[in-house]
Design a protein around this motif. Structure first.
Motif, PDB file in Angstrom:
ATOM      1  N   LEU A 156      25.292  65.595  73.002  1.00 13.19           N
ATOM      2  CA  LEU A 156      26.684  65.760  72.565  1.00 13.19           C
ATOM      3  C   LEU A 156      27.366  64.410  72.747  1.00 13.19           C
ATOM      4  CD1 LEU A 156      29.245  67.591  71.916  1.00 13.19           C
ATOM      5  CD2 LEU A 156      29.490  67.804  74.400  1.00 13.19           C
ATOM      6  N   VAL A 157      28.029  63.927  71.702  1.00  8.11           N
ATOM      7  CA  VAL A 157      28.690  62.621  71.790  1.00  8.11           C
ATOM      8  C   VAL A 157      30.094  62.814  72.364  1.00  8.11           C
ATOM      9  CG1 VAL A 157      29.460  60.589  70.504  1.00  8.11           C
ATOM     10  CG2 VAL A 157      27.411  61.834  69.755  1.00  8.11           C
ATOM     11  N   GLY A 158      30.367  62.150  73.478  1.00 11.05           N
ATOM     12  CA  GLY A 158      31.694  62.228  74.094  1.00 11.05           C
ATOM     13  C   GLY A 158      32.002  63.654  74.528  1.00 11.05           C
ATOM     14  N   GLU A 159      33.244  64.065  74.311  1.00 17.77           N
ATOM     15  CA  GLU A 159      33.652  65.393  74.746  1.00 17.77           C
ATOM     16  C   GLU A 159      33.506  66.424  73.637  1.00 17.77           C
ATOM     17  OE1 GLU A 159      37.514  65.635  76.721  1.00 17.77           O
ATOM     18  OE2 GLU A 159      37.306  63.488  77.142  1.00 17.77           O
ATOM     19  N   LYS A 160      33.289  67.648  74.074  1.00 19.23           N
ATOM     20  CA  LYS A 160      33.228  68.766  73.135  1.00 19.23           C
ATOM     21  C   LYS A 160      34.581  68.941  72.431  1.00 19.23           C
ATOM     22  CE  LYS A 160      32.359  73.636  73.657  1.00 19.23           C
ATOM     23  NZ  LYS A 160      31.856  74.688  74.532  1.00 19.23           N
ATOM     24  N   ASN A 161      34.536  69.317  71.174  1.00 21.11           N
ATOM     25  CA  ASN A 161      35.745  69.608  70.364  1.00 21.11           C
ATOM     26  C   ASN A 161      36.607  68.389  70.016  1.00 21.11           C
ATOM     27  OD1 ASN A 161      35.093  72.299  70.177  1.00 21.11           O
ATOM     28  ND2 ASN A 161      36.298  72.874  71.988  1.00 21.11           N
ATOM     29  N   LYS A 162      36.100  67.207  70.296  1.00 22.30           N
ATOM     30  CA  LYS A 162      36.858  65.988  69.947  1.00 22.30           C
ATOM     31  C   LYS A 162      36.255  65.285  68.731  1.00 22.30           C
ATOM     32  CE  LYS A 162      39.889  65.465  73.498  1.00 22.30           C
ATOM     33  NZ  LYS A 162      39.577  64.909  74.810  1.00 22.30           N
ATOM     34  N   GLY A 163      35.221  65.886  68.161  1.00 16.62           N
ATOM     35  CA  GLY A 163      34.448  65.204  67.117  1.00 16.62           C
ATOM     36  C   GLY A 163      35.286  64.730  65.931  1.00 16.62           C
ATOM     37  N   PHE A 164      36.204  65.583  65.499  1.00 18.47           N
ATOM     38  CA  PHE A 164      37.003  65.215  64.326  1.00 18.47           C
ATOM     39  C   PHE A 164      37.817  63.948  64.601  1.00 18.47           C
ATOM     40  CE2 PHE A 164      40.466  65.480  61.263  1.00 18.47           C
ATOM     41  CZ  PHE A 164      39.763  65.782  60.103  1.00 18.47           C
ATOM     42  N   TYR A 165      38.323  63.858  65.823  1.00 19.05           N
ATOM     43  CA  TYR A 165      39.124  62.677  66.166  1.00 19.05           C
ATOM     44  C   TYR A 165      38.248  61.428  66.270  1.00 19.05           C
ATOM     45  CZ  TYR A 165      42.530  66.256  66.764  1.00 19.05           C
ATOM     46  OH  TYR A 165      43.356  67.311  66.503  1.00 19.05           O
ATOM     47  N   TYR A 166      37.030  61.612  66.762  1.00 18.43           N
ATOM     48  CA  TYR A 166      36.103  60.469  66.832  1.00 18.43           C
ATOM     49  C   TYR A 166      35.784  59.971  65.416  1.00 18.43           C
ATOM     50  CZ  TYR A 166      35.199  62.018  71.669  1.00 18.43           C
ATOM     51  OH  TYR A 166      35.311  62.396  72.973  1.00 18.43           O
ATOM     52  N   ILE A 167      35.627  60.925  64.502  1.00 17.38           N
ATOM     53  CA  ILE A 167      35.329  60.540  63.113  1.00 17.38           C
ATOM     54  C   ILE A 167      36.507  59.743  62.545  1.00 17.38           C
ATOM     55  CG2 ILE A 167      34.977  61.408  60.755  1.00 17.38           C
ATOM     56  CD1 ILE A 167      33.520  63.828  61.989  1.00 17.38           C
ATOM     57  N   MET A 168      37.703  60.236  62.814  1.00 21.79           N
ATOM     58  CA  MET A 168      38.900  59.584  62.263  1.00 21.79           C
ATOM     59  C   MET A 168      39.149  58.216  62.890  1.00 21.79           C
ATOM     60  SD  MET A 168      40.049  61.239  59.826  1.00 21.79           S
ATOM     61  CE  MET A 168      38.822  62.340  59.184  1.00 21.79           C
ATOM     62  N   GLU A 169      38.945  58.102  64.195  1.00 17.76           N
ATOM     63  CA  GLU A 169      39.236  56.815  64.831  1.00 17.76           C
ATOM     64  C   GLU A 169      38.228  55.748  64.382  1.00 17.76           C
ATOM     65  OE1 GLU A 169      39.041  56.976  69.132  1.00 17.76           O
ATOM     66  OE2 GLU A 169      36.861  57.197  69.142  1.00 17.76           O
ATOM     67  N   ALA A 170      37.065  56.190  63.910  1.00 15.27           N
ATOM     68  CA  ALA A 170      36.043  55.227  63.504  1.00 15.27           C
ATOM     69  C   ALA A 170      36.208  54.774  62.060  1.00 15.27           C
ATOM     70  CB  ALA A 170      34.655  55.846  63.683  1.00 15.27           C
ATOM     71  N   ILE A 171      37.017  55.511  61.319  1.00 16.10           N
ATOM     72  CA  ILE A 171      36.978  55.365  59.871  1.00 16.10           C
ATOM     73  C   ILE A 171      37.449  53.989  59.384  1.00 16.10           C
ATOM     74  CG2 ILE A 171      39.145  56.123  58.812  1.00 16.10           C
ATOM     75  CD1 ILE A 171      37.465  58.373  57.505  1.00 16.10           C
ATOM     76  N   ASP A 172      38.466  53.436  60.057  1.00 20.29           N
ATOM     77  CA  ASP A 172      38.989  52.142  59.610  1.00 20.29           C
ATOM     78  C   ASP A 172      37.940  51.046  59.753  1.00 20.29           C
ATOM     79  OD1 ASP A 172      41.563  52.871  58.759  1.00 20.29           O
ATOM     80  OD2 ASP A 172      42.227  53.014  60.840  1.00 20.29           O
ATOM     81  N   SER A 173      37.335  50.987  60.932  1.00 20.25           N
ATOM     82  CA  SER A 173      36.316  49.974  61.164  1.00 20.25           C
ATOM     83  C   SER A 173      35.116  50.179  60.236  1.00 20.25           C
ATOM     84  CB  SER A 173      35.868  50.009  62.622  1.00 20.25           C
ATOM     85  OG  SER A 173      34.724  49.236  62.780  1.00 20.25           O
ATOM     86  N   GLU A 174      34.773  51.427  59.996  1.00 19.08           N
ATOM     87  CA  GLU A 174      33.657  51.699  59.082  1.00 19.08           C
ATOM     88  C   GLU A 174      33.963  51.177  57.680  1.00 19.08           C
ATOM     89  OE1 GLU A 174      32.159  55.694  61.411  1.00 19.08           O
ATOM     90  OE2 GLU A 174      32.860  55.889  59.356  1.00 19.08           O
ATOM     91  N   ARG A 175      35.175  51.410  57.238  1.00 16.08           N
ATOM     92  CA  ARG A 175      35.567  50.893  55.922  1.00 16.08           C
ATOM     93  C   ARG A 175      35.427  49.371  55.898  1.00 16.08           C
ATOM     94  NH1 ARG A 175      36.210  55.098  54.132  1.00 16.08           N
ATOM     95  NH2 ARG A 175      37.834  56.595  53.601  1.00 16.08           N
ATOM     96  N   ASN A 176      35.880  48.740  56.988  1.00 15.46           N
ATOM     97  CA  ASN A 176      35.799  47.276  57.046  1.00 15.46           C
ATOM     98  C   ASN A 176      34.361  46.776  56.938  1.00 15.46           C
ATOM     99  OD1 ASN A 176      38.519  46.988  57.260  1.00 15.46           O
ATOM    100  ND2 ASN A 176      38.554  46.647  59.473  1.00 15.46           N
ATOM    101  N   HIS A 177      33.434  47.574  57.428  1.00 14.40           N
ATOM    102  CA  HIS A 177      32.029  47.140  57.404  1.00 14.40           C
ATOM    103  C   HIS A 177      31.286  47.578  56.151  1.00 14.40           C
ATOM    104  CE1 HIS A 177      32.745  46.405  61.711  1.00 14.40           C
ATOM    105  NE2 HIS A 177      31.714  45.585  61.615  1.00 14.40           N
ATOM    106  N   VAL A 178      31.785  48.578  55.487  1.00 14.97           N
ATOM    107  CA  VAL A 178      31.020  49.153  54.379  1.00 14.97           C
ATOM    108  C   VAL A 178      31.571  48.731  53.011  1.00 14.97           C
ATOM    109  CG1 VAL A 178      30.301  51.289  53.258  1.00 14.97           C
ATOM    110  CG2 VAL A 178      30.226  51.106  55.748  1.00 14.97           C
TER     111      VAL A 178
END
Ligand code: FAD
Ligand code: FAD
Lengths: 379, 392
Positions: free
Chosen positions: B227-249
């Protein structure tokens, strides 16, 4: 990499913003469009007080000695409030022409007076035959006679000639109409009896003129740059001018977006502020894309010019792109303001009329695409 | 303002280009794109990148990285892009999931995965989209039941592009099954062995002949440690990563090959005795490509700069994404028009210009405005998060 303005530039921006909002509200701008002169001495003198005329002029010539990027900050703010008057013609066209091609005597004589706000310059390079933009199309002639040159012919779309003390004119001293070689630049007293100036009635209400030269005699000392090599000076000045125009367009876009966003929150239809409607949101998003793109390409071009890097391609790219982005931008702005924005005393038309004028000034998108193509070694 | 790179960074770029001159082939480039999919050549190339000191420079030293600025990875991606390479071969791990592991994973998880990501050894399949959860990711139904010492996962994913060659599945699944709870607060992220028992991967072939996959889970057991990080926080982890992912992709540099190839083509191809390069319409089209790419590069540079300096990003990476995905369509259209009748030939024809790359790009160009979030969702984000307009 650093996308920040310096603290000094931020201070310049803040003070310029306050100044332009106070001195150049819409009522003033519309009034100046209708006036003969196009601006008032109060505005000009207040700008002189702030040191703007000498911003890019080196200290040794009585200026402040700042860079092009600093001027960009200022132009953005002026474009934001559509500040009228011959600032651009004097400081950028006059200033950079002298700085680029002027002799030491010429610089000593004119630059301090530009910095002091005593002189207004105008740059006459476009002609009636220029059906497509091409500043190498020069048919106005300058014939050597003894220690002088005699200038004959007609220039058109000359900004601020109506209020100029001096006109810098591109004239043919050898070669054919579209040769880059054989163009020379001359500094001419605008009050010369051989010059007649007629104002054109324009879309943006800016002061463009027809300037007819009939046997105007100028001493050889008034040649700017080398004989037959005015093009190399003009080419450089055009880069500054086109990027400077981009900065004005960026400023205009910033203002329009602010107005649009305010309106999105205030205007209620169907019981909701129109900003909740997705069609409107997407118009705004498209404006943001156009604005951000315009900003950064303009800054990059200005930075490369300041750094003395080869900048032809980036400046041409900026002018081509920003000109078209600004047109898209005002169309979207009008769409959001709908009926109310179509009224003559609304701010929206002030910007949409200027968007056209700005695209045409110093070369439109098709022209600069040709420049980019040449730089890519096509053709 | 300063839009240059440091001397050190330029040295790195130079060294990298020397390496790429020697080792980067068109086959590898096409495996990097989804085009052919990663095969043995791209895997081998990935290892070489690491061995020659080009992978992991910005990553933390304690996990085998170089502790330098993320700029080095941006340079790496740019230079690969300029050669049709699109991105590093094992891209999802390196540019997306790895960063979330660093941010949110346990120490144990970081030690297990980060060094292998840096060495270019492992890849992840991105498991977000479901048949009824595309743009509306929060609507996902894939179920992960907490069984005490493991999670029991059931359900279906779709469009999971890397899964058929990935080592791990980066899976988002619902851990809060009570429908009265807000849907965004019930999603968690997992790292699942992609070959685990109970997983069935079925190919879906795209119009540009790329492979993506449906991934079915039937009672798949996943240890709690995954399990990555805390349970039930997955959606927020996806969202917080999205900007940097865009910058790299979403990297403008990867569209330069279109311009470069078109320039070569129009110089070498004549019509009525004159090279196409002399045709004003052709010149205008190619110039416009170069101009728009320059603008796109500045948008990307700005967003990257915000990221490097840990400044807030609201709409900047999204603006780059919308701009370059739509730009790709405009560019390909102009390129196809210049190629005329020949533009419709695919790589199998002997008459095909430019090895059929433009024809392939045309087919591909329908995807970037959809994948990783559609242009419409992008504009919603720009308007709401960026410009502060109210939600409907
Ligand atoms: C030159 C001129 C002549 C005219 N002549 C006449 C006339 O003879 N008689 C007459 O009665 N009227 C006339 N009109 C008025 C015209 O019909 C209105 O301007 C038009 O209906 C738009 O209304 P509005 O200007 O109030 O814009 P608003 O309704 O305030 O719209 C502002 C923005 O919000 C958008 N918007 C509003 N609601 C929605 C929604 N639900 N979903 C998505 N977007 C939305 C609009 O599309 C627009 O972009 C005239 C207008 C002009 C400019
Ligand atoms: C080739 C390819 C590879 C992919 N790879 C992966 C992958 O590896 N992993 C993964 O998880 N996913 C992947 N995806 C899935 C991708 O993220 C989704 O396709 C994308 O998010 C859009 O979802 P959808 O296709 O279900 O469209 P929908 O969400 O059904 O959208 C349909 C249309 O409605 C519009 N729409 C929807 N909601 C709104 C709204 N609120 N406002 C305005 N318009 C709206 C959309 O913009 C679109 O035009 C891939 C997709 C493709 C095509």
């Amino acid at each position: 990499m650093d996308f920040n303005f310096t603290d000094e530039q931020k201070m310049l921006r803040d003070s310029a913003r306050g100044f332009c909002e106070k001195m150049s509200p819409m009522g003033y701008v519309l009034e100046m469009e209708k006036s003969e002169k196009g601006y008032t001495p109060e505005l000009w003198n207040a700008m002189v007080e702030l040191g703007w005329m000498g911003l890019i002029i080196p200290e040794e010539y009585g200026g402040v000695g700042m860079g092009f990027m600093d001027l960009i900050v200022l132009l953005e703010e002026m474009g934001r409030m559509c500040v009228p008057g011959p600032f651009f013609s004097t400081v950028i066209l006059g200033g950079y022409t002298l700085l680029t091609g002027g002799s030491e005597e010429q610089k000593n004589e004119y630059l301090p007076r530009i910095a002091a706000g005593e002189l207004v310059f105008s740059f006459a390079y476009t002609e009636p035959g220029m059906i497509k933009f091409d500043p190498s199309h020069v048919t106005v002639t300058a014939k050597a006679e003894g220690e002088s040159f005699v200038i004959d012919g007609t220039k058109l779309f000359v900004s601020d000639a109506n209020v100029a003390d001096f006109i810098i004119v591109s004239a043919r001293t050898s070669g054919e109409a579209n040769d880059k070689k054989g163009i020379s630049l001359f500094l001419v007293d605008a009050k010369d009896p051989g010059i007649s100036i007629t104002q054109l009635s324009t879309l943006a209400g800016d002061k463009q003129c027809e300037v007819v030269f009939k046997g105007v005699t100028v001493p050889k000392a008034n040649l700017i740059g080398a004989l037959d090599d005015g093009w190399s000076v003009m080419e450089k000045v055009m880069l500054y001018a086109s990027v400077g125009k981009c900065a004005e367009m960026v400023g205009g876009s910033m203002r329009v977006l602010d107005l649009v966003l305010d309106y999105c929150h205030q205007r209620v239809q169907f019981g909701k502020p129109i900003g909740v409607f997705q069609a409107v949101q997407h118009h705004c998003a498209n404006m943001a894309i156009n604005l951000q793109g315009s900003k950064f390409i303009t800054y990059k071009a200005a930075w490369m010019l300041d750094e003395g890097m080869p900048a032809t391609r980036i400046c041409a790219s900026a002018k081509a792109w920003v000109s078209e982005a600004y047109k898209r931008f005002v169309i979207l702005g009008h769409q959001v303001f709908a009926g109310t924005g179509f009224m003559v005393e609304h701010e929206m038309p002030m910007y949409s009329r200027r968007a056209r004028a700005a695209e045409l000034a110093f070369g439109d998108a098709p022209y600069y695409r040709k420049v980019v193509a040449q730089d890519l070694k096509l053709g | 303002m300063n839009f240059g790179y440091t001397e050190e960074e330029e040295k790195y770029r130079k060294r990298l280009n020397e390496f790429l001159d020697e080792h980067m082939t068109e086959e590898i480039a096409r495996q990097n794109w989804e085009d052919l999919g990663v095969g043995p050549e791209a895997r081998e190339f990935s290892k070489k990148l690491y061995e020659n000191g080009f992978l992991g420079l910005p990553w933390p030293k304690e996990y085998g990285g170089g502790g330098l600025s993320p700029t080095y990875d941006f340079i790496l991606i740019d230079e690969l892009g300029k050669r049709w390479g699109a991105h590093v071969p094992l891209d999802v791990g390196y540019t997306m999931t790895g960063h979330t592991i660093l941010r949110r994973g346990s120490e144990e998880m970081k030690k297990e995965f980060i060094p292998r990501i840096i060495r270019g050894e492992i890849e992840f399949g991105l498991g977000y989209t479901e048949p009824n959860a595309g743009s509306d990711l929060g609507a996902m139904m894939m179920k992960a039941e907490d069984m005490g010492d493991y999670f029991l996962i059931n359900g279906q994913k779709t469009f999971n592009t890397e899964s058929h060659y990935a080592d791990y599945h980066w899976l988002a699944a619902r851990t809060e099954l009570d429908p009265s709870k807000p849907k965004y607060k019930g999603i968690s992220l997992f790292i699942v062995d992609q070959r685990a028992e109970g997983i069935d991967i079925r190919p879906m072939i795209t119009m540009s002949d790329e492979r993506t996959n449906e991934v079915y889970y039937d009672d798949v057991k996943v240890p709690k440690s995954r399990l990555v990080g805390e349970k039930n926080k997955g959606f927020y982890y996806i969202m917080e990563a999205i900007d940097s992912e865009r910058n790299h992709v979403f990297v403008p540099a990867r569209l330069w090959p279109i311009v470069d190839e078109m320039i070569t083509y129009v110089k070498e191809t004549s019509f009525q005795g004159k090279p196409l390069a002399a045709d004003p319409d052709v010149q205008a089209k190619i110039a416009q490509m170069a101009i728009e790419l320059e603008v796109a590069q500045m948008l990307a540079d700005n967003a990257r700069w915000l990221e490097l300096n840990e400044l807030p990003m609201t709409m900047e990476p999204e603006i780059t994404k919308v701009m370059i995905s739509e730009l790709e369509q405009r560019m390909v259209d102009d390129a196809m028009q210049i190629l005329g009748l020949y533009g419709q030939l695919d790589e199998k024809s002997k008459w095909t210009p430019l090895r059929g790359r433009i024809e392939w790009f045309y087919l591909h160009s329908f995807m970037p405005t959809i994948g990783a979030g559609t242009s419409e969702i992008g504009r919603n984000v720009i308007a709401q998060r960026g410009l502060g307009l109210p939600r409907g």
